[in-house]
Design a protein around this motif. Structure first.
Motif, short mmCIF file in Angstrom:
data_model
loop_
_atom_site.label_atom_id
_atom_site.label_comp_id
_atom_site.label_asym_id
_atom_site.label_seq_id
_atom_site.Cartn_x
_atom_site.Cartn_y
_atom_site.Cartn_z
N HIS A 232 -3.47 -3.28 -2.81
CA HIS A 232 -2.87 -2.85 -1.55
C HIS A 232 -3.85 -1.99 -0.74
N THR B 106 2.54 1.47 -4.69
CA THR B 106 2.79 0.19 -5.35
C THR B 106 3.44 -0.82 -4.39
N LYS B 107 3.71 -0.40 -3.16
CA LYS B 107 4.35 -1.27 -2.17
C LYS B 107 3.43 -1.44 -0.96
N LEU B 108 3.09 -2.69 -0.65
CA LEU B 108 2.11 -2.97 0.41
C LEU B 108 2.59 -2.47 1.77
N ASP B 109 3.88 -2.63 2.07
CA ASP B 109 4.36 -2.21 3.39
C ASP B 109 4.20 -0.70 3.58
N VAL C 227 1.88 1.19 2.07
CA VAL C 227 0.44 1.47 2.21
C VAL C 227 -0.03 1.14 3.62
N LEU D 89 -1.88 -3.18 -8.64
CA LEU D 89 -1.35 -3.44 -7.30
C LEU D 89 -1.76 -2.35 -6.30
N GLN D 90 -1.82 -1.10 -6.74
CA GLN D 90 -2.31 -0.06 -5.83
C GLN D 90 -3.70 -0.43 -5.32
N LYS E 225 -6.47 -4.30 0.81
CA LYS E 225 -5.96 -5.06 1.96
C LYS E 225 -5.79 -4.17 3.19
N ALA E 226 -5.41 -2.91 2.97
CA ALA E 226 -5.15 -2.01 4.09
C ALA E 226 -6.43 -1.42 4.68
#
Length: 253
Positions: free
Chosen positions: A123, A67-70, A72, A119-120, A126-127
């Motif tokens: 993320h 749930t946190k982009l950093d 991932v 959000l998962q 994006k990754a």
């Protein structure tokens, strides 16, 4: 004709969980190297890693809060160092909570489902999708649920999160299709897992009677569809929501 994922790298989120372990094993049996994501259950993730390595596959267990982009992005870098660019993403992780009515459901449960479903998915896109764009191909597979078509009492937070996830993946399929990246969703019914086998809880007559095939599906039957969507056999399927529920829910035209 067979499913051959030799040379591919697959990431399965929530891979230390019931369905995640079976999907990881199945993708590995088809030849893929596996990034085993977990949030808290390191022991099961490491055990699965050893199991897959015994099959001759490369595997790495990697911890992250999806749930946190950093986190991932950190996971992506670790996988790249160990296995290379990810070709297949299976978004399976979800936050568990106690289901109740909308009147009684705490607001934070809706937030948790938005974070772990919507959000998962954002993320992970994006990754990992930029690497697929560079390779001119890839597979994104979201694990949804039959519940989004049932809309039964007490399902509201889960359904809200998974319906939001559905919107993300349908739009993503249109945005990245030109790069030969397919984006699909698998929607299990109430699935038999190792926990059921251990506890002798495979049978539920009331549920089974509502299913045209008159039984619950198995984790392996879900994993088989995931493996198909991960393979070249599904190269012209994208934007699909595929129930694997024995006909319990049927999308209409």
């Amino acid at each position: 004709m067979q499913i051959d994922l030799t040379g591919k790298v697959a990431l399965v989120t929530g891979a230390s969980g019931e369905l995640g372990r079976t999907m990881s094993r199945t993708l590995a049996q088809c030849g893929a190297d596996i990034a085993i994501h977990y949030k808290g259950n390191e022991a099961k993730a490491k055990s699965l890693q050893a199991e897959l390595e015994a099959l001759g596959r490369r595997a790495v267990a990697v911890q992250a809060d999806v749930t946190k982009l950093d986190e991932v992005l950190r996971m992506k870098e670790h996988i790249a160092e160990q296995l290379g660019t990810v070709d297949i993403v299976v978004a399976n992780a979800v936050i568990q909570y106690a289901w109740t009515t909308i009147l009684e459901q705490p607001a934070e449960d809706y937030t948790s489902q938005f974070e772990s479903c919507v959000l998962q998915s954002v993320h992970l896109t994006k990754a990992f999708v930029p690497g697929m764009v560079a390779k001119k191909g890839g597979r994104v597979i979201g694990i949804n649920t039959e519940c989004v078509m049932q809309n039964l009492p007490t399902q509201s937070a889960y359904v809200a999160g998974k319906r939001g996830m559905d919107g993300i993946y349908r739009i993503l399929a249109k945005e990245v299709g030109e790069h030969q990246i397919t984006v699909n969703q698998v929607a299990p019914g109430w699935t038999i897992s190792d926990r059921d086998r251990e506890n002798n809880t495979e049978q539920n007559e009331a549920y089974s009677q509502s299913v045209p095939l008159k039984r619950r599906g198995t984790d392996q039957e879900i994993a088989n569809v995931v493996a198909f969507l991960a393979s070249d056999l599904s190269s012209f399927i994208t934007g699909a929501y595929i129930p694997v529920s024995g006909g319990n829910v049927m999308p209409s035209i």
